[in-house]
Design a protein around this motif. Sequence first.
Motif, PDB file in Angstrom:
ATOM      1  N   CYS A   1       0.817  -1.216   0.000  1.00 49.11           N
ATOM      2  CA  CYS A   1       0.000   0.000   0.000  1.00 49.11           C
ATOM      3  C   CYS A   1       0.845   1.259   0.000  1.00 49.11           C
ATOM      4  O   CYS A   1       0.344   2.328   0.281  1.00 49.11           O
ATOM      5  CB  CYS A   1      -0.911  -0.015   1.217  1.00 49.11           C
ATOM      6  N   ALA A   2       2.152   1.114  -0.311  1.00 49.97           N
ATOM      7  CA  ALA A   2       3.036   2.290  -0.271  1.00 49.97           C
ATOM      8  C   ALA A   2       2.570   3.342  -1.261  1.00 49.97           C
ATOM      9  O   ALA A   2       2.225   3.043  -2.399  1.00 49.97           O
ATOM     10  CB  ALA A   2       4.466   1.866  -0.585  1.00 49.97           C
ATOM     11  N   ILE A   3       2.555   4.571  -0.800  1.00 55.17           N
ATOM     12  CA  ILE A   3       2.295   5.694  -1.706  1.00 55.17           C
ATOM     13  C   ILE A   3       3.221   6.814  -1.273  1.00 55.17           C
ATOM     14  O   ILE A   3       3.180   7.230  -0.121  1.00 55.17           O
ATOM     15  CB  ILE A   3       0.809   6.090  -1.722  1.00 55.17           C
ATOM     16  N   GLY A   4       4.092   7.243  -2.209  1.00 51.14           N
ATOM     17  CA  GLY A   4       5.135   8.181  -1.807  1.00 51.14           C
ATOM     18  C   GLY A   4       5.904   7.577  -0.660  1.00 51.14           C
ATOM     19  O   GLY A   4       6.211   6.393  -0.648  1.00 51.14           O
ATOM     20  N   ARG A   5       6.185   8.384   0.336  1.00 49.01           N
ATOM     21  CA  ARG A   5       6.950   7.860   1.456  1.00 49.01           C
ATOM     22  C   ARG A   5       6.072   7.316   2.572  1.00 49.01           C
ATOM     23  O   ARG A   5       6.540   7.055   3.666  1.00 49.01           O
ATOM     24  CB  ARG A   5       7.914   8.918   1.980  1.00 49.01           C
ATOM     25  N   THR A   6       4.801   7.174   2.310  1.00 56.66           N
ATOM     26  CA  THR A   6       3.913   6.723   3.386  1.00 56.66           C
ATOM     27  C   THR A   6       3.280   5.371   3.039  1.00 56.66           C
ATOM     28  O   THR A   6       3.310   4.937   1.892  1.00 56.66           O
ATOM     29  CB  THR A   6       2.784   7.739   3.650  1.00 56.66           C
ATOM     30  N   LEU A   7       2.716   4.734   4.042  1.00 54.85           N
ATOM     31  CA  LEU A   7       1.959   3.501   3.844  1.00 54.85           C
ATOM     32  C   LEU A   7       0.512   3.794   4.191  1.00 54.85           C
ATOM     33  O   LEU A   7       0.220   4.299   5.285  1.00 54.85           O
ATOM     34  CB  LEU A   7       2.499   2.399   4.765  1.00 54.85           C
ATOM     35  N   VAL A   8      -0.377   3.486   3.263  1.00 58.13           N
ATOM     36  CA  VAL A   8      -1.783   3.835   3.476  1.00 58.13           C
ATOM     37  C   VAL A   8      -2.358   3.115   4.705  1.00 58.13           C
ATOM     38  O   VAL A   8      -3.170   3.655   5.433  1.00 58.13           O
ATOM     39  CB  VAL A   8      -2.624   3.526   2.214  1.00 58.13           C
ATOM     40  N   CYS A   9      -1.869   1.891   4.960  1.00 55.32           N
ATOM     41  CA  CYS A   9      -2.488   1.128   6.054  1.00 55.32           C
ATOM     42  C   CYS A   9      -2.149   1.671   7.439  1.00 55.32           C
ATOM     43  O   CYS A   9      -2.939   1.512   8.358  1.00 55.32           O
ATOM     44  CB  CYS A   9      -2.130  -0.344   5.962  1.00 55.32           C
ATOM     45  N   THR A  10      -0.977   2.279   7.594  1.00 53.41           N
ATOM     46  CA  THR A  10      -0.631   2.777   8.928  1.00 53.41           C
ATOM     47  C   THR A  10      -0.586   4.302   8.988  1.00 53.41           C
ATOM     48  O   THR A  10      -0.988   4.892   9.988  1.00 53.41           O
ATOM     49  CB  THR A  10       0.713   2.207   9.410  1.00 53.41           C
ATOM     50  N   ASP A  11      -0.112   4.949   7.924  1.00 51.80           N
ATOM     51  CA  ASP A  11      -0.087   6.417   7.933  1.00 51.80           C
ATOM     52  C   ASP A  11      -1.450   6.970   7.523  1.00 51.80           C
ATOM     53  O   ASP A  11      -1.791   8.096   7.833  1.00 51.80           O
ATOM     54  CB  ASP A  11       0.978   6.948   6.978  1.00 51.80           C
TER      55      ASP A  11
END
Lengths: 280, 354
Positions: free
Chosen positions: A254-264
Amino acid sequence: MNDRNPAVITTVPAAAVIEEIRDEIEDVRTYYFRFEDPELERTFAVRSGQFVMCTVFGSGEFAVSLPWSPEADRRHLSVRSVGKVTGALAGLVVGDKIGIRGPFGNGFPFEDIKGKSIIYVAGGIGLIPLRSSIVHVLRHRAEFGRLILLYGARAPKDLMYRETIEGWRGTAGFETYVTIDRPEPGWTGETGFVHTLIEKAKVPVENTVAFVCGPPIMFNAVIQELSGRGLRDDCIISTLERHMKCGLGKCQHCAIGRTLVCTDGPVYTYKQIKTLGEQI
Amino acid sequence: MYILPKSDLPMLLRTLADRYELFGPIVDPVSGETLFDRAASPEDLRLDAPIPVNTPKFTVFPHLERILSFRYDRDSKDLDIVRDDLVRPKALVGVRSCDLNGLLCFDRFFLGQEYVDEVYRDHRRKMLIVTNTCVRPFVQCFCVCTDSGPYAAEGYDVNLTDLGSAYLFETGSEKGAALAVELGLAAAGPADAAARDAAVNHSIGLFDGQAVENKAWISRAVNRLTTGFVKPETWEYIGRQCFECGACSFVCPSCSCFNIEDVATQAGPTDRLRTWDSCSFEGYARMAGEHNPRRPVEDRRNKRFFCKLSYSQSKKYLRPGCVGCGRCARVCPGDIGLPNVVTAIRRETTGSKP
Ligand SMILES: Cc1cc2nc3c(=O)[nH]c(=O)nc-3n(C[C@H](O)[C@H](O)[C@H](O)COP(=O)(O)OP(=O)(O)OC[C@H]3O[C@@H](n4cnc5c(N)ncnc54)[C@H](O)[C@@H]3O)c2cc1C
Ligand code: SF4
Ligand code: SF4
Ligand code: SF4
Ligand code: FES
């Protein structure tokens, strides 16, 4: 372990029993469920905007939003049957068991928006993740300014939660606008894409936040309209969708850019989305 | 610090083999390649062999692993969710400091952050690690540029350094210390420590001749990536070179991406399997409805280098995710292993020609 969620079901799904199934719109059903373990049923606490991973035994697991409100609302999931696992879910009946892991994700930032007006803009099944937040806010009506729902779908048969929306229409202090894309016999309400309702509803921008959820094309049109009116990027809140496998910030799908959608995420402000440097 | 005479190495390995599954460098008799693998017998392990072509990460993160299984009877509604304990205690011997650092990246990633990966934790808890100082770098290596070698600073139970006729046996944990006592090893003295320092310094000196300039450029590449200064043309060039084969991820000691699939078995239960995955694959981010937010190959390739050199490790843990083993350079058919990508970034700023 996790200060946002005191008890999270991480690796091993908890068994839940489907108690009732309702047809919403074509291909979308709502599944009411209860955890098999009474203790879990009593204590499973969620925040609006979070999601769970739902296992259909024998088929797989998928991410799904929580439409129920954290306070006193029946637990349910609304799922569109699109593929392998969601298709298998559609074959289940009352009394069947599913598995639930979660709740995961950050949730909507209610602490930061007390006292503000809230505009909900939803397209199609984008109303599912927003439902929880609307129910929550209506329960705490006095803590917010104007509350407006702008909801659009292709046709009347594509409108989610129609009974619930009818109930909201009658709620004092909640302005509800519903539109369908094109005129249709028998439809007496608004027509046109959902972003055109922004003008009709005379939505405020001062001391206001917007929750926007829907397909990317609708999202972009709404953002353009809201930004054009001067709503700040950090006052536009949305939930992102990504292919998810673990929900725990480990598989990286689920990485998007430098973040993870599931936790960020899945809740991001438009200001954050702009810095991700990827398509949404 | 103890001394392990080379003649006593078999005793150490046998002791470990008695209570652990034993893994380490093994020279394949057919290809002549060194593989990090399970040893059928302790004598198969070769501490003097070159760096293994594969990474030891499979010992904590198997290529294919059952993490759960389900039995569900639709008629009776009987449900059984089974979390078998399939994890056996393992001893890893002859791990190089680059690969140990790969495991430490895994520890930070799988055990740290918001949630603990319970499956990984089970593997790790039952593990003993014996590292082996690299007294001589190999042509592909650049661990000195990524701060991960040639001598392991932490994270091992035992570290061995070849001092000629004996190994210096350093302990890094209670497990390691207990092992030294059990084996009845003699204590090492200051002269042995000095010999180790000399061996390590000699090894670092050898890198000068082979870790060519681009490798020293890693910290500046990290900087340019993190501040967003790499030109789109550079990413496009790198993307065009990529065959999307996933080999780089699979040989990399710090790549940890995985997929999860539920698979029905003949016997009835459904197994939840986790397998290695790679961000280079086109379907990696594809969602229901055929929406693929990361379709162009350069978007997927830059994910790899952002992951290794910018956000995944550097931003959170202040060290690169690359541990300088050079394996990706060895296997990449498109010639865009990490050192070459660093070179491409260097060229775009210095304007130098290939
Ligand atoms: C945080 C989050 C919250 C979510 N919340 C919800 C929710 O509340 N409700 C919900 O229904 N979904 C929700 N989803 C989406 C849901 O997770 C996916 O629909 C689900 O994973 C699909 O799984 P599957 O195995 O059934 O589909 P798969 O078999 O993996 O794939 C579906 C395949 O079917 C086809 N297909 C899929 N969608 C369409 C389409 N629209 N039209 C035509 N063909 C299609 C495509 O070929 C696609 O590859 C959410 C996702 C996330 C990440
Ligand atoms: S990126 Fe390449 S050189 Fe760096 S650790 Fe991974 S495989 Fe080794
Ligand atoms: S995102 Fe890519 S580079 Fe990073 S760990 Fe996963 S496969 Fe490796
Ligand atoms: S090994 Fe090379 S070609 Fe293969 S996926 Fe990695 S970068 Fe692309
Ligand atoms: S779903 Fe696995 S990292 Fe987000």
